[in-house]
Design a protein around this motif. Structure first.
Motif, PDB file in Angstrom:
ATOM      1  N   SER A 188       1.097  -1.097   0.095  1.00  0.00           N
ATOM      2  CA  SER A 188       0.038   0.037  -0.045  1.00  0.00           C
ATOM      3  C   SER A 188       0.872   1.332   0.146  1.00  0.00           C
ATOM      4  O   SER A 188       0.738   1.992   0.910  1.00  0.00           O
ATOM      5  N   GLY A 189       1.724   1.317  -0.816  1.00  0.00           N
ATOM      6  CA  GLY A 189       2.475   2.493  -0.994  1.00  0.00           C
ATOM      7  C   GLY A 189       2.968   2.727  -2.361  1.00  0.00           C
ATOM      8  O   GLY A 189       3.573   2.030  -2.970  1.00  0.00           O
ATOM      9  N   SER A 190       2.821   3.613  -3.027  1.00  0.00           N
ATOM     10  CA  SER A 190       3.331   4.559  -4.411  1.00  0.00           C
ATOM     11  C   SER A 190       3.319   5.875  -4.331  1.00  0.00           C
ATOM     12  O   SER A 190       3.186   6.379  -3.372  1.00  0.00           O
ATOM     13  N   LEU A 191       3.675   6.282  -5.335  1.00  0.00           N
ATOM     14  CA  LEU A 191       4.278   7.696  -5.489  1.00  0.00           C
ATOM     15  C   LEU A 191       2.998   8.814  -5.473  1.00  0.00           C
ATOM     16  O   LEU A 191       3.021  10.013  -5.787  1.00  0.00           O
ATOM     17  N   VAL A 192       1.665   8.161  -5.490  1.00  0.00           N
ATOM     18  CA  VAL A 192       0.444   8.809  -5.447  1.00  0.00           C
ATOM     19  C   VAL A 192      -0.088   8.648  -3.896  1.00  0.00           C
ATOM     20  O   VAL A 192      -1.151   9.216  -3.784  1.00  0.00           O
ATOM     21  N   THR A 193       0.605   7.942  -3.263  1.00  0.00           N
ATOM     22  CA  THR A 193      -0.181   7.813  -1.726  1.00  0.00           C
ATOM     23  C   THR A 193      -0.081   9.349  -1.104  1.00  0.00           C
ATOM     24  O   THR A 193      -1.089   9.300  -0.285  1.00  0.00           O
ATOM     25  N   MET A 194       0.869   9.901  -1.232  1.00  0.00           N
ATOM     26  CA  MET A 194       0.563  11.310  -0.461  1.00  0.00           C
ATOM     27  C   MET A 194       1.283  12.406  -1.457  1.00  0.00           C
ATOM     28  O   MET A 194       1.965  12.077  -2.558  1.00  0.00           O
ATOM     29  N   PRO A 195       0.760  13.622  -1.173  1.00  0.00           N
ATOM     30  CA  PRO A 195       1.252  14.603  -2.249  1.00  0.00           C
ATOM     31  C   PRO A 195       2.818  14.787  -1.986  1.00  0.00           C
ATOM     32  O   PRO A 195       3.448  14.366  -1.118  1.00  0.00           O
ATOM     33  N   VAL A 196       3.287  15.471  -3.285  1.00  0.00           N
ATOM     34  CA  VAL A 196       4.446  15.870  -3.173  1.00  0.00           C
ATOM     35  C   VAL A 196       4.567  17.458  -3.273  1.00  0.00           C
ATOM     36  O   VAL A 196       3.644  17.938  -3.955  1.00  0.00           O
ATOM     37  N   LYS A 197       5.772  17.980  -3.060  1.00  0.00           N
ATOM     38  CA  LYS A 197       5.927  19.678  -3.219  1.00  0.00           C
ATOM     39  C   LYS A 197       7.012  19.941  -4.150  1.00  0.00           C
ATOM     40  O   LYS A 197       7.961  19.165  -4.089  1.00  0.00           O
ATOM     41  N   ASP A 198       7.107  21.076  -4.818  1.00  0.00           N
ATOM     42  CA  ASP A 198       8.200  21.653  -5.624  1.00  0.00           C
ATOM     43  C   ASP A 198       8.881  22.657  -4.901  1.00  0.00           C
ATOM     44  O   ASP A 198       8.789  22.777  -3.487  1.00  0.00           O
ATOM     45  N   GLY A 199      10.062  23.099  -5.364  1.00  0.00           N
ATOM     46  CA  GLY A 199      10.851  23.933  -4.622  1.00  0.00           C
ATOM     47  C   GLY A 199      10.188  25.112  -3.783  1.00  0.00           C
ATOM     48  O   GLY A 199      10.415  25.375  -2.778  1.00  0.00           O
ATOM     49  N   LYS A 200       9.352  25.710  -4.668  1.00  0.00           N
ATOM     50  CA  LYS A 200       8.715  26.859  -4.308  1.00  0.00           C
ATOM     51  C   LYS A 200       7.768  26.560  -3.148  1.00  0.00           C
ATOM     52  O   LYS A 200       7.581  27.475  -1.966  1.00  0.00           O
ATOM     53  N   GLU A 201       6.947  25.393  -3.049  1.00  0.00           N
ATOM     54  CA  GLU A 201       6.197  25.085  -2.059  1.00  0.00           C
ATOM     55  C   GLU A 201       6.874  24.443  -0.742  1.00  0.00           C
ATOM     56  O   GLU A 201       6.438  24.962   0.479  1.00  0.00           O
ATOM     57  N   LYS A 202       8.052  24.005  -1.026  1.00  0.00           N
ATOM     58  CA  LYS A 202       8.931  23.758   0.136  1.00  0.00           C
ATOM     59  C   LYS A 202       9.689  24.824   0.763  1.00  0.00           C
ATOM     60  O   LYS A 202       9.624  24.774   1.947  1.00  0.00           O
ATOM     61  N   GLU A 203      10.006  25.948   0.091  1.00  0.00           N
ATOM     62  CA  GLU A 203      10.171  27.104   0.592  1.00  0.00           C
ATOM     63  C   GLU A 203       9.203  27.752   1.372  1.00  0.00           C
ATOM     64  O   GLU A 203       9.561  28.267   2.374  1.00  0.00           O
ATOM     65  N   ALA A 204       8.059  27.920   0.878  1.00  0.00           N
ATOM     66  CA  ALA A 204       7.003  28.506   1.669  1.00  0.00           C
ATOM     67  C   ALA A 204       6.885  27.581   3.131  1.00  0.00           C
ATOM     68  O   ALA A 204       6.603  28.060   4.230  1.00  0.00           O
ATOM     69  N   GLU A 205       6.867  26.421   3.015  1.00  0.00           N
ATOM     70  CA  GLU A 205       6.748  25.457   4.003  1.00  0.00           C
ATOM     71  C   GLU A 205       7.998  25.686   4.850  1.00  0.00           C
ATOM     72  O   GLU A 205       7.511  25.571   6.386  1.00  0.00           O
ATOM     73  N   PHE A 206       8.867  25.956   4.480  1.00  0.00           N
ATOM     74  CA  PHE A 206      10.273  26.288   5.510  1.00  0.00           C
ATOM     75  C   PHE A 206       9.878  27.511   6.409  1.00  0.00           C
ATOM     76  O   PHE A 206      10.267  27.470   7.498  1.00  0.00           O
ATOM     77  N   TRP A 207       9.310  28.515   5.514  1.00  0.00           N
ATOM     78  CA  TRP A 207       9.299  29.688   6.356  1.00  0.00           C
ATOM     79  C   TRP A 207       8.002  29.871   7.336  1.00  0.00           C
ATOM     80  O   TRP A 207       8.231  30.599   8.301  1.00  0.00           O
ATOM     81  N   SER A 208       7.117  29.034   6.948  1.00  0.00           N
ATOM     82  CA  SER A 208       5.964  28.669   7.852  1.00  0.00           C
ATOM     83  C   SER A 208       6.518  28.172   9.138  1.00  0.00           C
ATOM     84  O   SER A 208       6.140  28.280  10.164  1.00  0.00           O
ATOM     85  N   LEU A 209       7.405  26.890   8.742  1.00  0.00           N
ATOM     86  CA  LEU A 209       8.044  26.535  10.159  1.00  0.00           C
ATOM     87  C   LEU A 209       8.774  27.322  11.055  1.00  0.00           C
ATOM     88  O   LEU A 209       8.877  27.371  12.218  1.00  0.00           O
ATOM     89  N   ALA A 210       9.379  28.332  10.345  1.00  0.00           N
ATOM     90  CA  ALA A 210      10.301  29.264  10.864  1.00  0.00           C
ATOM     91  C   ALA A 210       9.295  30.274  11.817  1.00  0.00           C
ATOM     92  O   ALA A 210       9.810  30.523  13.069  1.00  0.00           O
TER      93      ALA A 210
END
Length: 551
Positions: A242-264
């Motif tokens: 029960s695991g494939s690359l559609v199991t959970m969303p993925v994020k691109d670089g811009k989304e990961k940057e926004a996520e990082f600053w939210s964490l900060a």
């Protein structure tokens, strides 16, 4: 009865383990170090000396690998919540206590008591699930002792390795352009773990040329990410639950940057006048408890060395053509791909207690009608979803749709598109334990791997034990001996193994996805909506929007 036992590894030296029922277990072996928070891990080639043990005629320093290793930083109540979500007896956690630490890169290794360096035993390496922010390989429900004893009954046994890796923000935070915060550290930890196994497993009696990778949920998604990356892997066979690359969303670089600053911001390191580099350094030093409390980070980054693809191309992973080059790029030769018949049970168990989510039938109805589908009512009728359904009823139906489109369809894509030999497994043995869902009715997410490893064996009735023992035998013959566990999947016949209360049975297309079946009608609707892209349309624009509470 368990006793301490000291094993001599020709490279790593003496290691203390626990001997019980013909198996020797080392539960706490470090495989890598982390220079600083968010950094890439580095292979550990020596073990610290923690105790003096008399061996033979001399005194040797032995590494004590008998304790419970620390888990990666995650919510403190994760084990109890996982047990509840997996619908297994809470008593399985009696007496279990686990610390948490950033220094969490540990392996658990189980070998036959007779194992000696150079025995060339087959090796199974297990990557646990938990949505990339929960889990630990030494939790009692992942105890592999029953599986390893059955392997001993078949032949000489096997070496079983469980992998802990960084989770949440510590494993998957990323700030593009910041060398000290690279992407997908948790996946790279796994690669380091497999490299450690390749180098050192012979000293435990294992054969580094006969490695089978096992992954469940996020662990299965991890294996598919490794195989899809184009990088060479050490395994030639894999079993994906029960695991494939559609199991959970993925994020691109811009989304990961926004996520990082939210964490900060959530951790309080951002302030007036705090610049980019200063914020990074502060986040590297902030109390790890703040990172645990912030949560919300644990998704893979694409457009990276590990996954050099766009988010759009990753959404096509339920298309068989996406898997046509995996064997050539990664060296994968054969695979078992499995899904349960109610993988959506994990979402049901999480959402049924969520007081912020109400009106499920109306929410799903609105999403289906605003998704761009040409035939939204056909989807609603297929799963008998009406706006008058109360929340438990509606959620049960919606999570069946999630199972069919997000798990079964993805598993089907992996077996039908893969150029090597594939074996499809449909686990339809309902969890026999009481929980949010009725006992015995639903084969829920994670129950399959827990059942196969055997940690709940003592609570099972004979009909369950017989079916699971038979399944375990088939999977072991594939993993340990490289034998065909049941007929391989082909376009002509589409053979699959179904596991149910009546035992194991091999069935063809018509029985599990024929034109008159629910799965068959769902796949036909997807094709009618958007051709080859129809499965992804139903998954991303309907099901995932509902699960993520998107309008």
């Amino acid at each position: 009865m368990a006793t301490a036992n000291t094993f001599h590894h020709p490279t790593l030296g003496s290691i203390k383990g626990i001997l019980r029922d013909g198996l020797l277990r080392f539960t706490n072996i470090p495989y890598a170090t982390i220079p600083h928070r968010f950094a890439r891990s580095s292979l550990l080639q020596q073990l610290p000396r923690t105790a003096s043990t008399s061996v033979g005629n001399g005194l040797h320093d032995a590494y004590d690998a008998t304790g419970i290793p620390p888990a990666s930083i995650q919510p403190f109540d994760a084990p109890a919540n996982e047990v509840k979500g997996c619908q297994i007896p809470p008593e399985i956690l009696d007496g279990f206590h686990e610390e948490q630490s950033e220094d969490c890169l540990r392996l658990s290794i189980t070998v036959p008591a007779h194992a000696r360096p150079g025995n060339d035993l087959p090796v199974l390496v297990f990557v646990h699930g938990g949505a990339f922010f929960l889990g630990s390989t030494t939790r009692p429900y992942y105890d592999p002792s029953t599986l390893c004893r059955q392997a001993l009954e078949q032949a000489e046994g096997c070496v079983f390795v469980g992998v802990n890796y960084r989770l949440g923000a510590l494993g998957f935070a990323h700030l593009p352009g910041a060398h000290s915060v690279p992407e997908n550290n948790g996946l790279y930890d796994q690669r380091i773990a497999f490299e450690w196994v390749r180098r050192f497993i012979a000293g435990f009696g294992g054969d580094a040329g006969e490695i089978t990778a096992l992954g469940q949920s996020a662990g299965g998604m991890s294996l598919t990410a490794h195989d899809y990356s184009g990088l060479e892997n050490v395994w030639r066979r894999r079993v994906v639950f029960s695991g494939s690359l559609v199991t959970m969303p993925v994020k691109d670089g811009k989304e990961k940057e926004a996520e990082f600053w939210s964490l900060a911001e959530k951790t309080g390191v951002m302030g007036v006048g705090v610049g980019r580099e200063e914020a990074v350094e502060k986040l590297k030093e902030v109390d790890v408890g703040r990172i645990r409390d912030a949560a919300g980070v644990g998704l893979l980054c694409v457009e990276s060395e590990m996954l050099p693809y766009s988010d759009a191309s990753m959404k096509r992973m339920s298309t068989p053509a996406a898997w046509s080059n995996v064997g050539d790029s990664a060296g994968l030769e054969s695979q078992i791909v499995s899904s349960t018949t109610y993988d959506g049970g994990i979402s049901y168990n999480l959402m049924i207690e969520n007081k912020d989510r109400k009106g499920h039938a109306k929410a799903f109805f609105d999403i289906a009608n605003s998704s761009g589908l040409s035939h939204p009512q056909e989807l609603l009728d297929l799963y008998n979803i009406t706006t008058t359904d109360d929340d438990p009823v509606a959620l049960r139906k919606i999570c069946q749709f999630e199972t069919d489109i997000g798990f079964f369809a993805a598993s089907l894509a992996q077996v039908s598109g893969f150029p090597g030999k594939s074996y499809l497994l449909l686990f339809d043995l309902g969890s026999p334990f009481e929980g949010f869902l009725p006992a015995g009715e639903c084969a829920t997410h994670t129950w399959d791997i827990i059942a196969m490893l055997g940690s709940c064996e003592k609570w099972l009735e004979d009909e369950y034990r017989t079916a699971i023992t038979d399944l375990r035998d088939r999977v072991l013959r594939f993993s340990v001996k490289g034998e065909e566990p049941w007929p391989a999947w082909t376009e002509d016949e589409g053979k699959a193994m179904v596991v149910g209360k009546e035992g194991l049975s091999v069935v063809g297309f018509d029985e599990y996805m024929g034109a008159e079946t629910r799965r068959g009608k769902m796949l036909k609707l997807a094709e009618k909506e958007a051709g080859d892209d129809g499965r992804d349309l139903l998954w991303s624009e309907v099901c995932r929007r509902f699960l993520m509470a998107e309008k």
